[in-house]
Design an enzyme around this catalytic site. Structure first.
Site, PDB file in Angstrom:
ATOM      1  N   GLU A  67      14.692  17.862 -43.095  1.00 43.21           N
ATOM      2  CA  GLU A  67      15.893  18.669 -43.315  1.00 43.21           C
ATOM      3  C   GLU A  67      16.333  19.412 -42.051  1.00 43.21           C
ATOM      4  OE1 GLU A  67      16.812  22.478 -46.149  1.00 43.21           O
ATOM      5  OE2 GLU A  67      15.739  20.785 -47.051  1.00 43.21           O
ATOM      6  N   ASP A  68      15.390  19.889 -41.266  1.00 39.65           N
ATOM      7  CA  ASP A  68      15.719  20.806 -40.170  1.00 39.65           C
ATOM      8  C   ASP A  68      15.431  20.286 -38.764  1.00 39.65           C
ATOM      9  OD1 ASP A  68      16.560  22.621 -42.070  1.00 39.65           O
ATOM     10  OD2 ASP A  68      14.686  23.733 -42.085  1.00 39.65           O
TER      11      ASP A  68
END
Length: 185
Positions: free
Chosen positions: A71-72
């Site tokens: 996600e990051d």
């Protein structure tokens, strides 16, 4: 896990995972006033699982350490599967928000999908929420109003309500926080 692992194998897997996550999150910081290194968060989630949740499943701990990498960071699901296996990849996939969606939609989907998550993903979500809420009690993120902080507590409670029946220790700890910050519902 399909094969029984000895303690040296387990330790090697966990260290490999911590190193992988640390490299991936190396330049990231939390939004607290101290700008805490981001890696403290996934390590803290894994620590909550083992110390408070009594969770020792290696795949779950690895997925907790990796839960924000796709996600990051520039990490792919293929990379997770190659390095850590299909089970860990599946858990990370369940925990990963689709960043192409607006934030409000991602938050709505977390509430909607909580109850249908796998048992392992539910455990990690509980520990993740517990870590984040404790962090919010300690200090508001930079740029967050008190109203935004309160909205996060209320939203987290809705997510946790979908995870109920997973781990009473983690749920009890979360309930104590909700008693301090959320209206009765």
């Amino acid at each position: 896990m399909t094969a029984a692992l000895n303690s040296a194998d387990v330790l090697a897997l966990i260290i490999k995972c911590v190193d992988f996550a640390a490299v991936k999150h190396v330049y990231q910081r939390r939004k607290d006033p101290e700008r805490t290194p981001y890696i403290n968060h996934p390590i803290g989630v894994a620590k909550i699982l083992t110390e408070e949740g009594n969770v020792y499943d290696v795949d779950i701990i690895q997925a907790a350490l990796l839960h924000d990498t796709v996600e990051d960071t520039d990490t792919s699901f293929d990379e997770i599967e190659t390095e850590f296996g299909v089970n860990v990849c599946h858990l990370v996939r369940e925990l990963t928000d689709d960043k192409s969606l607006p934030q409000a939609e991602r938050k709505r989907l977390q509430i909607e999908h909580a109850a249908g998550s796998s048992p392992g993903a539910k455990l990690i979500k509980l520990a993740d929420k517990l870590y984040n809420l404790r962090d919010l009690e300690r200090a508001s993120p930079e740029g967050w109003t008190q109203e935004r902080v309160q909205e996060y507590f209320e939203w987290a409670k809705k997510v946790v309500n979908g995870l109920r029946g997973t781990n009473s220790n983690l749920e009890d700890s979360l309930d104590k926080i909700f008693e301090r910050h959320c209206a009765r519902s």
